[in-house]
Every structure is written in C-alpha cells, then in structure tokens.
Design a protein around this motif. Structure first.
Motif, PDB file in Angstrom:
ATOM      1  N   SER A  66       1.582   5.565 -13.186  1.00  0.00           N
ATOM      2  CA  SER A  66       0.303   4.875 -13.352  1.00  0.00           C
ATOM      3  C   SER A  66       0.436   3.373 -13.099  1.00  0.00           C
ATOM      4  O   SER A  66       1.457   2.767 -13.428  1.00  0.00           O
ATOM      5  CB  SER A  66      -0.192   5.106 -14.784  1.00  0.00           C
ATOM      6  N   PRO A  67      -0.613   2.734 -12.528  1.00  0.00           N
ATOM      7  CA  PRO A  67      -0.610   1.274 -12.383  1.00  0.00           C
ATOM      8  C   PRO A  67      -0.370   0.545 -13.712  1.00  0.00           C
ATOM      9  O   PRO A  67       0.132  -0.570 -13.721  1.00  0.00           O
ATOM     10  CB  PRO A  67      -2.005   0.964 -11.831  1.00  0.00           C
ATOM     11  N   LYS A 111      10.240   7.961 -12.314  1.00  0.00           N
ATOM     12  CA  LYS A 111       9.281   8.778 -13.061  1.00  0.00           C
ATOM     13  C   LYS A 111       9.991   9.537 -14.184  1.00  0.00           C
ATOM     14  O   LYS A 111       9.494   9.606 -15.313  1.00  0.00           O
ATOM     15  CB  LYS A 111       8.587   9.761 -12.106  1.00  0.00           C
ATOM     16  N   CYS A 121       3.651   5.839  -5.665  1.00  0.00           N
ATOM     17  CA  CYS A 121       3.575   5.842  -7.142  1.00  0.00           C
ATOM     18  C   CYS A 121       2.411   6.703  -7.608  1.00  0.00           C
ATOM     19  O   CYS A 121       2.549   7.480  -8.564  1.00  0.00           O
ATOM     20  CB  CYS A 121       3.424   4.414  -7.665  1.00  0.00           C
ATOM     21  N   ASP A 122       1.271   6.602  -6.916  1.00  0.00           N
ATOM     22  CA  ASP A 122       0.096   7.412  -7.275  1.00  0.00           C
ATOM     23  C   ASP A 122       0.404   8.905  -7.144  1.00  0.00           C
ATOM     24  O   ASP A 122       0.048   9.701  -8.022  1.00  0.00           O
ATOM     25  CB  ASP A 122      -1.101   7.058  -6.380  1.00  0.00           C
ATOM     26  N   ILE A 123       1.072   9.283  -6.051  1.00  0.00           N
ATOM     27  CA  ILE A 123       1.407  10.699  -5.828  1.00  0.00           C
ATOM     28  C   ILE A 123       2.306  11.219  -6.949  1.00  0.00           C
ATOM     29  O   ILE A 123       2.147  12.343  -7.425  1.00  0.00           O
ATOM     30  CB  ILE A 123       2.084  10.891  -4.447  1.00  0.00           C
ATOM     31  N   GLU A 178       2.327  10.142  -9.896  1.00  0.00           N
ATOM     32  CA  GLU A 178       1.631   9.881 -11.161  1.00  0.00           C
ATOM     33  C   GLU A 178       2.358   8.833 -12.003  1.00  0.00           C
ATOM     34  O   GLU A 178       2.458   8.946 -13.225  1.00  0.00           O
ATOM     35  CB  GLU A 178       1.403  11.183 -11.938  1.00  0.00           C
ATOM     36  N   ILE A 219       2.460   1.730  -3.542  1.00  0.00           N
ATOM     37  CA  ILE A 219       1.464   2.133  -4.541  1.00  0.00           C
ATOM     38  C   ILE A 219       1.006   3.572  -4.311  1.00  0.00           C
ATOM     39  O   ILE A 219       0.833   4.345  -5.264  1.00  0.00           O
ATOM     40  CB  ILE A 219       0.280   1.138  -4.553  1.00  0.00           C
ATOM     41  N   LYS A 220       0.847   3.965  -3.029  1.00  0.00           N
ATOM     42  CA  LYS A 220       0.457   5.357  -2.733  1.00  0.00           C
ATOM     43  C   LYS A 220       1.510   6.341  -3.235  1.00  0.00           C
ATOM     44  O   LYS A 220       1.181   7.372  -3.813  1.00  0.00           O
ATOM     45  CB  LYS A 220       0.274   5.544  -1.215  1.00  0.00           C
ATOM     46  N   GLU A 277       0.837  -1.200   0.000  1.00  0.00           N
ATOM     47  CA  GLU A 277       0.000   0.000   0.000  1.00  0.00           C
ATOM     48  C   GLU A 277       0.879   1.260   0.000  1.00  0.00           C
ATOM     49  O   GLU A 277       0.608   2.214  -0.730  1.00  0.00           O
ATOM     50  CB  GLU A 277      -0.907   0.007   1.236  1.00  0.00           C
TER      51      GLU A 277
END
Length: 197
Positions: free
Chosen positions: A76-77, A187, A70-72, A74, A67-68, A64
């Motif tokens: 992408s999954p 990124k 990575c989300d911040i 951007e 993934i959080k 978790e």
C-alpha cells in the motif's frame, strides 16, 4: 525540536546545495514522496522516481513502474516512502566529494526521521553508500540484511535499469524477475515473515 521542523531543516540544507539545484525551475525542494511514517523506505538515485510529495509520477517513468509493481503486490502507498540520494536531477556519482559527505549526512538524518522498518536500496551506488563497502550485486542482491538499529535492508536493481531491461527483453527478463522477487521479499517482511524465499 519537532519532527516537522527537522524536515524543514533538511529541506533547507538540501536547498542550500546550489549546484545540485541550479536546474530547478520552480525552486521546490522535494525530499521524497509517499508516507513519511511508512515502514518501507525506497532509496534510489533517479529523479524519475517521483514528481510530487504525494506519489504523483510522470507517465512512463521509473516511479510509475515501481508504484505499479507495489500496487500489484498490494504494498500500500501508506506503507512506503520514496527518496533519492541527491533530491535533484544530478546523479550521486556526479557530485563532488564535499557534496557526497553532506548528502550522506542528510540521508542519515532523513532515515532517522522516517524510522523505517525496511530499507530497499535501489541500485549499487545506494547500497554501497549505506553499507559503506563495495557491494557485489551478483551475490548480495535480494539478500535480507540487518542494518543499523535492526532495520531490514534489501539491495535490488536500479528501477530505471530494471524498466529498460523489461522493455527490451520482456517480462521474462532476468533483471525484471529478480526485481519482482525482491519486491515480494519486501511484501513478505511487511507481513512479518523473516524468510525471504
């Protein structure tokens, strides 16, 4: 042989390692989680990185946390796949020598099936296995290397170690900041920028 068949062969071979799978209640062999065609391959040695093959993770887990972040950023999954060295609750350093050899061969097969552009080694054990040498985390962490087949290779901290460091020392934890900067490098590479500053 079709790619799907090779994935099934990989699943079968991991499943045949009975000592690694003896604690499994559901008999499901999870090879990883995320997009199998993703450009980024995260490799760790932590069974908390994923619970299903579609990026579902336990609340409060290292998965978790990753993934959080990575989300911040951007990331992408669709861009990544997460796997572990043993595909089980057993840590790589707890495996026997013959198991280590087989796991390394199976990881090489998995990497060739995914064909990532970037590999992120989550922790020293992963980095040393793939680079086949001793790794100095103090000098090599965060450095963008070129691995076999031109794959970009970044070594960073184990996610669980990073999470614990952040939990105990806060957002300003050096380990957490370094980890964050390493993900920013990922990124940047995804955006086609070779410079990892």
């Amino acid at each position: 042989m079709e790619k799907d068949e090779l994935w099934e062969e990989l699943r079968f071979e991991i499943g045949s390692m009975s000592r690694l799978n003896s604690s499994r209640e559901d008999n499901e062999i999870l090879l990883g989680s995320g997009n199998r065609d993703g450009k980024v391959l995260f490799i760790g040695d932590d069974s908390g990185l994923y619970e299903t093959d579609d990026l579902k993770v336990a609340i409060g887990s290292s998965g978790e946390f990753l993934i959080k972040l990575c989300d911040i950023l951007e990331i992408s999954p669709e861009d990544y796949y997460i796997t572990t060295l043993t595909k089980s609750k057993v840590k790589y350093r707890e495996t026997f020598d013959d198991e280590k050899i087989k796991l390394k061969d199976l990881l090489d097969m998995q990497i060739s099936l995914i064909q990532p552009e970037i590999i992120v080694a989550l922790g020293q054990d992963v980095a040393e296995l793939l680079l086949e040498k001793n790794v100095n985390m103090g000098t090599e962490r965060g450095e963008v290397k070129t691995w076999r087949g031109g794959i970009k290779f970044i070594i960073t901290y184990d996610v669980n170690f990073t999470k614990k460091s952040r939990d105990s020392s806060g957002k300003k934890s050096k380990v957490a900041l370094d980890f964050w900067n390493d993900l920013k490098s990922v990124k940047s590479l995804l955006n086609g920028n070779e410079n990892n500053e």
